[in-house]
Structures are given as C-alpha cells and as structure tokens.
Design a protein around this motif. Structure first.
Motif, PDB file in Angstrom:
ATOM      1  N   THR A   1      79.049   6.897  98.618  1.00  0.00           N
ATOM      2  CA  THR A   1      77.764   7.596  98.790  1.00  0.00           C
ATOM      3  C   THR A   1      77.770   8.423 100.066  1.00  0.00           C
ATOM      4  N   MET A   2      78.463   7.945 101.095  1.00  0.00           N
ATOM      5  CA  MET A   2      78.551   8.705 102.341  1.00  0.00           C
ATOM      6  C   MET A   2      79.317   9.998 102.116  1.00  0.00           C
ATOM      7  N   ALA A   3      80.447   9.892 101.418  1.00  0.00           N
ATOM      8  CA  ALA A   3      81.238  11.087 101.152  1.00  0.00           C
ATOM      9  C   ALA A   3      80.422  12.098 100.344  1.00  0.00           C
ATOM     10  N   LEU A   4      79.614  11.562  99.417  1.00  0.00           N
ATOM     11  CA  LEU A   4      78.780  12.457  98.610  1.00  0.00           C
ATOM     12  C   LEU A   4      77.659  13.067  99.450  1.00  0.00           C
ATOM     13  N   ALA A   5      77.169  12.324 100.435  1.00  0.00           N
ATOM     14  CA  ALA A   5      76.149  12.869 101.330  1.00  0.00           C
ATOM     15  C   ALA A   5      76.720  14.031 102.135  1.00  0.00           C
ATOM     16  N   VAL A   6      77.936  13.866 102.636  1.00  0.00           N
ATOM     17  CA  VAL A   6      78.575  14.950 103.389  1.00  0.00           C
ATOM     18  C   VAL A   6      78.763  16.156 102.464  1.00  0.00           C
ATOM     19  N   ARG A   7      79.219  15.858 101.257  1.00  0.00           N
ATOM     20  CA  ARG A   7      79.454  16.946 100.299  1.00  0.00           C
ATOM     21  C   ARG A   7      78.158  17.678  99.980  1.00  0.00           C
ATOM     22  N   ALA A   8      77.077  16.907  99.880  1.00  0.00           N
ATOM     23  CA  ALA A   8      75.779  17.528  99.589  1.00  0.00           C
ATOM     24  C   ALA A   8      75.401  18.510 100.697  1.00  0.00           C
ATOM     25  N   ALA A   9      75.606  18.098 101.938  1.00  0.00           N
ATOM     26  CA  ALA A   9      75.291  19.004 103.048  1.00  0.00           C
ATOM     27  C   ALA A   9      76.220  20.210 103.032  1.00  0.00           C
ATOM     28  N   GLN A  10      77.493  19.923 102.750  1.00  0.00           N
ATOM     29  CA  GLN A  10      78.515  20.964 102.740  1.00  0.00           C
ATOM     30  C   GLN A  10      78.209  22.050 101.710  1.00  0.00           C
ATOM     31  N   THR A  11      77.587  21.627 100.601  1.00  0.00           N
ATOM     32  CA  THR A  11      77.307  22.580  99.519  1.00  0.00           C
ATOM     33  C   THR A  11      75.865  23.053  99.558  1.00  0.00           C
ATOM     34  N   SER A  12      75.211  22.864 100.700  1.00  0.00           N
ATOM     35  CA  SER A  12      73.821  23.306 100.885  1.00  0.00           C
ATOM     36  C   SER A  12      72.896  22.754  99.812  1.00  0.00           C
ATOM     37  N   ALA A  13      73.138  21.497  99.392  1.00  0.00           N
ATOM     38  CA  ALA A  13      72.251  20.878  98.403  1.00  0.00           C
ATOM     39  C   ALA A  13      70.851  20.728  98.996  1.00  0.00           C
ATOM     40  N   ARG A  14      69.881  20.567  98.103  1.00  0.00           N
ATOM     41  CA  ARG A  14      68.514  20.421  98.575  1.00  0.00           C
ATOM     42  C   ARG A  14      68.393  19.204  99.478  1.00  0.00           C
ATOM     43  N   PRO A  15      67.508  19.257 100.469  1.00  0.00           N
ATOM     44  CA  PRO A  15      67.372  18.117 101.389  1.00  0.00           C
ATOM     45  C   PRO A  15      67.153  16.791 100.666  1.00  0.00           C
ATOM     46  N   LYS A  16      66.395  16.827  99.557  1.00  0.00           N
ATOM     47  CA  LYS A  16      66.130  15.552  98.860  1.00  0.00           C
ATOM     48  C   LYS A  16      67.427  14.902  98.380  1.00  0.00           C
ATOM     49  N   VAL A  17      68.358  15.748  97.932  1.00  0.00           N
ATOM     50  CA  VAL A  17      69.636  15.206  97.460  1.00  0.00           C
ATOM     51  C   VAL A  17      70.415  14.611  98.617  1.00  0.00           C
ATOM     52  N   GLN A  18      70.470  15.357  99.714  1.00  0.00           N
ATOM     53  CA  GLN A  18      71.185  14.859 100.892  1.00  0.00           C
ATOM     54  C   GLN A  18      70.588  13.538 101.350  1.00  0.00           C
ATOM     55  N   VAL A  19      69.262  13.542 101.467  1.00  0.00           N
ATOM     56  CA  VAL A  19      68.578  12.336 101.947  1.00  0.00           C
ATOM     57  C   VAL A  19      68.821  11.176 100.991  1.00  0.00           C
ATOM     58  N   GLY A  20      68.840  11.487  99.695  1.00  0.00           N
ATOM     59  CA  GLY A  20      69.054  10.435  98.698  1.00  0.00           C
ATOM     60  C   GLY A  20      70.377   9.716  98.926  1.00  0.00           C
ATOM     61  N   TRP A  21      71.455  10.470  99.077  1.00  0.00           N
ATOM     62  CA  TRP A  21      72.753   9.840  99.298  1.00  0.00           C
ATOM     63  C   TRP A  21      72.789   9.058 100.606  1.00  0.00           C
ATOM     64  N   LEU A  22      72.139   9.616 101.626  1.00  0.00           N
ATOM     65  CA  LEU A  22      72.140   8.929 102.918  1.00  0.00           C
ATOM     66  C   LEU A  22      71.366   7.611 102.849  1.00  0.00           C
ATOM     67  N   ILE A  23      70.227   7.651 102.146  1.00  0.00           N
ATOM     68  CA  ILE A  23      69.452   6.414 102.011  1.00  0.00           C
ATOM     69  C   ILE A  23      70.235   5.377 101.222  1.00  0.00           C
ATOM     70  N   ALA A  24      70.916   5.845 100.176  1.00  0.00           N
ATOM     71  CA  ALA A  24      71.751   4.915  99.398  1.00  0.00           C
ATOM     72  C   ALA A  24      72.780   4.250 100.303  1.00  0.00           C
ATOM     73  N   THR A  25      73.387   5.048 101.162  1.00  0.00           N
ATOM     74  CA  THR A  25      74.382   4.501 102.094  1.00  0.00           C
ATOM     75  C   THR A  25      73.755   3.435 102.979  1.00  0.00           C
ATOM     76  N   MET A  26      72.568   3.739 103.489  1.00  0.00           N
ATOM     77  CA  MET A  26      71.922   2.774 104.381  1.00  0.00           C
ATOM     78  C   MET A  26      71.519   1.498 103.655  1.00  0.00           C
ATOM     79  N   ILE A  27      71.068   1.644 102.422  1.00  0.00           N
ATOM     80  CA  ILE A  27      70.687   0.460 101.651  1.00  0.00           C
ATOM     81  C   ILE A  27      71.903  -0.434 101.448  1.00  0.00           C
ATOM     82  N   LEU A  28      73.018   0.194 101.105  1.00  0.00           N
ATOM     83  CA  LEU A  28      74.234  -0.592 100.895  1.00  0.00           C
ATOM     84  C   LEU A  28      74.666  -1.257 102.196  1.00  0.00           C
TER      85      LEU A  28
END
Lengths: 533, 103, 248
Positions: C109-136
């Motif tokens: 999920t962390m790698a996907l969060a970085v990728r989301a930022a890298q690809t200018s994904a919407r903030p909600k997507v970025q935040v989603g992956w980051l929250i998933a990482t924190m939950i885990l």
C-alpha cells in the motif's frame, strides 16, 4: 562593517538560535564546543593536580575515577569529535564547493540543538555526582557494579551521537549533490575530501555505539542482561561493539585536522600539494580501513590470539595511508616558498607530533609490545600525541588560518606565534614524560603511583599548566580582534581557494552568482608533478 | 544529472507481482521451518529473507531504476554489517584454538 | 586563478519546475520556481535527489543501529543454539506470520501511495493508500501488544520475574532480552513511521503532492519499507528457529 554579511544580516537572539545559515550554525557550535573544551580541561587539570604527588591525597580513588571519566567523555564526545567538522566543516564546505548552504540547513540547526541536549545530560551526570566507569563504559562494571550516574551520562553520549550522524549525512549529500558546475571530485579541496571520509565514519560507526549504549542502559534499568555472564553474556562483546565505533572515532578526530593541514601547507609553502590524488585516496583509505582494526583495543582482554593477529596486521596496514600523507605534506613543504605565520606553525607542530603519535601507535599494534604497555601511561601518551598534538593543533591551525574569513578581523600575529610556541612546548612537556613513565610501568587510571615516578609526573603537570596558558591566549586575542582587530581583506594570506574569493566576512548567500569552476582550486604554481589535477 | 527515481513509474501489476513473491517467500519460510533439516534450515531461512529484502529494496524502494550511488549507499550498509559480524565472530570462533588456554 | 562569476547555467535537468512563484535570480532562467523549491537548491531535480540520497544515508545508519542487536543475537545463538531454539519455541508463530503478512501488505500500500502521488492521482486516492498503510501498521502494533502481554503473563520478561521451565533457563533469558530489545526497537520505529505517515497524509490531503513534487511521500516510503525489511529478518530469526520442535 557597513556591508551586509552573515554576521550583521539579522539581529537578535532569534536570528541566531533559529538560523538556517551554515555559517551562523558553525559559530553556535564554536561557542558550545569551546565551553566543553574548558570543562574537559578543568577535569584534566584536576587529574594532573592529584598526580603531582605519589600518594592519593587530593581526592579519593572513586572521585579520581570520576575525574578521568568526565575528562574523557567531555573531550572525546563533546570537543574532539565535533570540533573541526561542526565548526570549520560547517562553515567552509558549502563555500569550498561553490554552494549557498549545506543540503539540509534545518537539519544542520537541529544537529546543534541535539548536541546541546546531549551536553546537558552529560553535565547533569557530572554535577549530580559524576560517573566513574572510564569514558569507555566497560561492562560488567558499568552495567552491574557502578553506582554512579551511568545512564544519564550514557544517554548524553547517545543523544549527541545523533548530532554527529546528522552532520555526516548533511556533508555526504552536499558533497555528492551540490558541487558547483565544473567542480569535479578531483578539483575539490583536500579539506572537503577529508570531511567526506570523516562523514562515512559518522554514518557507519556512530549507530553502533548508539545501540551499545542503549544496551548498557537496558541492562542497568530493565535488567536485560545482554552482557551478563550469568545469562551466557560476554562482557567482551561490549568491547567489540564499543570499539567498532570508537576506533574509527579516532579517525573522525584526526581526518578533519589532516584536511586542515593540507590546506595550510599549500597556502604557506605557496605550492600545490604533492600528490593530490594520493592524499585524497588516503583519506578514504583511512576512513575505510579504520573500521577493520578495532580489536587492537582488546588484545589483552580475552580476545582470541588469532583474532588478535588479524587485527594486528590490519592495524599496521592502516598506518600506511597516514604515512603517505605525512610524506606528501613534507614533499609539499620541501622547496616551497615557506613563511611561518601562526597557522603554519601549527601545521608544522601537527606533522611532527602526529608522526610521533602514529609511530607509537605502530608499536602498540604489535601484540607482544602491547601486552606490556597496555593500560599504562604509554597508551595515554600515544593517544594524546594524536588527539592533542594532532587534532587540537589542526583545529587551532584551522581557526588561525580562517579566523580572518570568519570574523572579518585580523588577530595580532605576534601573540599568535607566541601562543603556538607555548602550546608546543607545554604539550611536549606534558605528554613526553608520560611515554617514559608508562614504559617504566606506571598504570593509567590510578590516583596513586610508586614514588620513583614522581619527577616525571611533576614535569607532566608543569607542562599541563604551560599548555593551558597556551590555550587561553587565543581565546583572549581572538576576542580582542573582534573589537579592535584590523579589518581583514578577502585574502589576507594570498591563498588559493573559493573561500578567499569572497569577502571577509562572507555574505549570507556566500556567492552573488554560482561560480563556474574551470580547474583545480589550488593552483599555487604551474604543476609539474604527475598526478596533480 | 539523472534523478534517483528517474521518474520511472512502475505499473501496478509489477508491485502486485512483487507482493505475490513476498507472500510465497513467507509461506515457504514458515513451512520449511516446520521440519528439522539440520543446517539447511538456517540456509533456507536466510536465503529467503535476503531474497525478500532484495525484492523490497529493488522494487518497492525503486533502487532498480535508481542511480549507482543509491545502489552503493544501500549496499555499503549491509556490507559494513558483515564486517562487524565477521571480524567479531572471528574472535569467538577461534577461542580455545590454542591448547590449554582460553584463547 | 580564473574562476569566473558569469551568469551560470544550473546543473539541473530542465523541465522539472512547475510554474508558480518568483524566479530564482541565480539560475539564468526567467520562469518562476516551484513553491516548494528551497533557496539553496538550483532546481527541483537537485532537491529531490538530495532528499532521497539523504534518506538512504539515514537508512544506512539504521542498518548499523539494528546491526548491533543482530550481532549480539548472532553471537549468543552461536554459543547456545539449542537454548535459543527452545526459547523461540514458546513464541507464537501464527501471530508472527500474521504480522509479517500485515507488514508486507503495508509495503504494497505504501508503494501504491507513492505511485499515486507520482502519477498526480487525486488527493483522495493518495490519502486512501496512506491511511491503509497506517491501519496496517497499527494492526501490527496491536498484535505486538497482545504478544507482549502474553510474555508478561508467562514470566518471560527478563529480570527478577523471569521464570523458565525448560532445559536452558540462562539462554532463554538471554533470548528474551534480545527479543524485547529487537522487537521493541522495531516497534518504536513503527510508531515513528506511523507518525511520519500522519504528517504525509495531512500534506496529501492538502493537495501538496503531484508528479512535480512528491519527494516527501517517496522518502517516507523508503523509511517504511526499511522498517518492513527489519521485520523480514526478525521474524524467522526470532520465531522460526524452534518451530521444528513442534507445539509447545
């Protein structure tokens, strides 16, 4: 100083305590390490006072143990290790590379606060009763038997270690990524090379002593007996882990001084360094090979003979790059146009005294000899020749060389020469007798000794008194120069290097525009030697 | 100057593949540990752990597409650990080799 | 010496700057700088490289920091292999394996969060992956709490309370000393990691990351993956060396 420079650009305490300017941070460090130097010196003086007489009559044995412990802890961790890198390195590395600042200015400032916090912990330990384990914190005494403030002092060292780590990190990233256009690795000043090697040691070594100290604290506080023989633990594991850092640490203390000397001899012999790439690679070699020799501190503690042999041969090998440097400095001075301003006096002192210290180190690398002189004053003399005759001379030389640039003022040169002489005489009078008395068998870390050693001890204490005068003098005339010194030109020594191309003191942003470097920064004479860039 | 991450965007499928490999490695380690294979236990365990770490470093941490400097920095940490391990163990493993002493 | 001071071209790679803010008078270009460009860097590329290199250098210090503990483990296991295996046998492999899987998923999920930022994904997507990482990450810590509590109940905390019914009590106490030091230090790093993620998540929520500037996410990701790697080694070395002994 009417023109805007880093000193008058912003006034008030906040502009200093919250600065991001590497030059101001260097001065913050200068203030704090000077304070610690004199604290460490005070402990040294008390030691020498006790040792004036053979009887342990000035203080109890336990208090004496606290004296040498605090002297060592303060001098090693709070003066020698940070001194040149945190003051002169912080100030000059960006300038020498043509950069506006280090890579991470805020981390630079944080590193100073961490250093101060660690210092507070350690001073608290000192003031609340002291630590008596020796600066080496050997187990099982430190974990099981010592009833002094081990954890507080150890935490102080632990915290300050992070200051080193952050400094090293900053230097490595800056040197890799922030060199000005045209500043190739082999056009960098040797001062930068030596700090790069030092930073490798900061990064690779400091964390190991950090975890080791935590384990000592864990054993004391939480009863996790990592070094406890009752649980199958080995006190010598502590020594392996401790010296894995603390031996490379001595190279942290000497490499920057070597870098300073490389700069000074070029400036005052008006000659390019002989064998630039040899000196550069030797710095790296010292930093790297220095990690392979730590067992020479454990020869007599219970380490296996075969491991001792490995460490012994490696300790001989690590001397080679240092010797190469001494040869290169000498060859630089030879047939140079030598002038004996005070920085050069310190450089000369360094070369001679470091050679003696290094040579005696080779003696100690031979196990057969080490068995006899281990834990005697021979060892004490050996490392003081390197750390005081070497590192501190390098530090003072650098301070004298770069003071006009840092402060914008000239100090009185006659006083500086006089002080250098006092330091040299005082130093040798203090520590040469210690070689003799150690070889004759006087053990270290004892507050009493057999009466036949008294004459040499008295000489040593007399020397320490002279030496302390030599150390106070620069404090006086540097301070005097701030108020009454002649304004310094951009290049008072006629030296080469980017730092001499900008005003004294420098502007906050160092360079009005990023310089373009077209050849090596030290071109005192057309270079005829092979291998010089 | 090439960038450490080169702005290389790895496809999601690659990350999922690496994830899968890491899961397989974990299961493998646990299963093999159930059996007493003598020295082979250690070898399998360390090999799998190193392989998993390598996958994380190369792909999740982007070293696969990074500069050589990143490579060298990452490698130097592990190499330095080996120095600590090997020279210290050289002491302990050679103790008692001289008959009649503890050394 | 002929070092000159002309208007110098930067060493950066063109095209890395987004167009906001005042220009950098030193760079010879006339377009404005990215608002996140710090004044002592020439361009965003140099800044990003410095940041990632800085984190890697820091991770090397972390390798050496944990390394001291691994050294102690190596030595003492070498000296008491059976004692360590016996002590390890008490650890619950299921919990350990669950935690290993949790961390591996969190690295994904962390790698996907970085990728989301890298690809200018919407903030909600970025935040989603980051929250998933924190939950885990928090789940990992929750399991550790359960495990630690179990140790307290079974008198497996080294010190005066330690009791070991098996054949090698001294080795067991040493093993558990190392267990607590190593997993404790690791858990501390997890807690710090979650703290860092909270900050990054807040920044992502405030739309600060896109293809032109995502270095903080990447750098935080490097730290997170490192903490995962430490566990990748801790799990087999602490939990699996006594597994072949069967149920305890």
């Amino acid at each position: 100083m009417a023109t805007l420079n880093y000193l008058n650009n912003g006034h008030g305490l906040a502009s200093w305590l919250l600065t991001k300017d590497h030059k101001r941070i260097a001065l913050l460090y200068l203030a704090s390490i000077t304070v610690f130097f004199f604290i460490g010196g005070l402990f040294a003086f008390l030691i020498r006072l006790e040792l004036l007489t053979p009887a342990g009559d000035l203080m109890t044995a336990e208090n004496y143990n606290k004296m040498f412990t605090m002297h060592g802890v303060v001098m090693v961790f709070f003066f020698l290790i940070p001194s040149i890198p945190a003051v002169l390195g912080n100030f000059f590395i960006p300038i020498m590379l043509g950069a506006k600042d280090l890579a991470f200015p805020r981390i630079n400032l944080i590193s100073w606060y961490i250093y101060v916090l660690g210092g507070i912990f350690t001073l608290t330990a000192a003031l609340s009763g002291g630590v008596d384990t020796g600066w080496t914190f050997y187990t099982p005494y430190s974990t099981a038997a010592a009833n002094s403030h081990v954890v507080t002092a150890a935490l102080g060292v632990f915290i300050t270690g992070f200051s080193s780590i952050l400094t090293g990190l900053n230097f490595i990233v800056t040197i890799h990524r922030m060199r000005a256009p045209g500043m190739t690795w082999f056009r960098m000043p040797l001062f930068v090379w030596s700090h790069y090697a030092t930073s490798l040691i900061f990064i690779l070594g400091t964390p190991v002593i950090a975890i080791t100290i935590l384990l000592v604290a864990a054993e004391r506080v939480l009863h996790f007996g990592i070094f406890d023989p009752a649980l199958g633990g080995d006190p010598i594991l502590f020594q392996h882990l401790f010296w894995f850092y603390s031996h490379p640490a001595v190279y942290i203390m000497i490499l920057p001084a070597m870098g300073v000397v490389s700069e000074i001899v070029q400036a005052f012999a008006r000659k390019n360094i002989f064998g630039y790439s040899f000196v550069a690679f030797s710095s790296l070699a010292i930093g790297i090979i220095g990690f392979f020799v730590w067992g020479h501190h454990i020869f007599v503690a219970g380490q296996s003979v075969y491991a001792g042999m490995i460490f012994s041969i490696l300790s001989f090998i690590v001397a080679i790059p240092s010797a190469i440097k001494v040869f290169n400095w000498t060859a630089t001075i030879y047939r140079g146009s030598v002038s004996l301003e005070s920085p050069m006096l310190y450089a000369f002192g360094f070369v001679g005294l470091f050679t003696i210290g290094g040579l005696t180190g080779l003696f100690l690398a031979a196990m057969g000899l080490d068995i006899h002189v281990h834990d005697t004053y021979f060892i004490v003399a050996h490392f003081h020749y390197i750390m005081v005759g070497g590192a501190i001379m390098g530090y003072l030389g650098g301070m004298h060389y770069w003071w006009p640039k840092i402060s914008g003022k000239m100090y009185p040169e006659a006083w500086a020469k006089f002080a250098a002489l006092i330091v040299f005489v005082g130093f040798n009078l203090t520590f040469f007798p210690q070689f003799l008395v150690g070889y004759l068998g006087m053990p270290r870390r004892y507050h009493m000794y057999p009466p036949e050693f008294q004459v040499l001890n008295v000489m040593s204490t007399l020397g320490a008194t002279v030496l302390s005068v030599g150390y106070v003098l620069p404090m006086v005339y540097f301070t005097y120069s701030i108020f009454k010194g002649k304004p310094a030109p951009a290049n008072p020594w006629g030296a080469k290097g980017l730092e001499w191309e900008i005003p004294s003191p420098p502007p906050t942003e160092n360079f009005p525009v990023t310089p373009i470097v077209t050849h090596g920064t030290h071109q005192y004479a057309p270079s005829k030697e092979v291998g010089v860039v | 100057m090439s960038s450490t991450n080169d702005h290389h965007v790895a496809p999601v499928s690659l990350y999922l593949t690496i994830f899968g490999a890491l899961m397989v490695g974990t299961i493998l380690t646990v299963v093999v540990a159930r059996f007493d294979l003598g020295p082979l236990n250690n070898i399998v365990m360390l090999t799998v752990a190193c392989a998993k770490a390598l996958l994380v470093v190369l792909y999740f941490m982007h070293v696969r597409w990074g500069t050589r400097l990143t490579w060298v920095v990452a490698g130097s940490g592990f190499f330095w650990l080996l120095i600590l391990f090997s020279l210290t163990m050289a002491d302990y493993m050679s103790r008692g080799w001289i008959a009649g002493t503890l050394r | 010496m002929s070092e000159g001071y002309p208007q110098a071209p930067t060493a950066g790679v063109p095209g890395h700057m987004a167009i906001h803010g005042a220009g950098n008078p030193h760079d010879g270009h006339s377009h404005p700088d990215h608002p996140k460009l710090q004044h002592h860097f020439d361009d965003m590329g140099q800044q990003a490289e410095a940041s990632t290199l800085g984190m890697w250098v820091f991770l090397v210090t972390e390798i050496m920091f944990f390394g001291g503990l691994f050294m102690a483990y190596l030595l003492y296991r070498y000296r008491s292999p059976d004692g360590f295996a016996e002590a390890s046998n008490h650890l619950n492999v299921i919990w350990g394996a669950i935690n290993t899987i949790v961390l591996i998923v969190s690295s994904l999920t962390m790698a996907l969060a970085v990728r989301a930022a890298q690809t200018s994904a919407r903030p909600k997507v970025q935040v989603g992956w980051l929250i998933a990482t924190m939950i885990l990450g928090s789940a990992f810590l929750g399991v550790k709490v359960i495990e630690y509590a179990d140790k307290f109940t079974h008198h497996l905390v080294p010190g005066p309370d330690f009791q070991w019914p098996g054949e090698y009590p001294a080795a067991a106490e040493m093993f558990y000393s190392l267990y607590f030091c190593m997993t404790g230090l690791h858990a501390l790093h997890m807690i710090i990691g979650i703290g860092i993620m909270l900050v990054i998540t807040a920044m992502a929520w405030r739309r600060q990351f896109d293809a032109a500037y995502y270095t903080p996410v990447e750098v935080a990701g490097l730290y997170w993956h490192f903490v995962d790697i430490v566990w990748i080694f801790l799990f087999p070395l602490l939990y699996l060396i006594g597994y072949h002994y069967g149920a305890h």
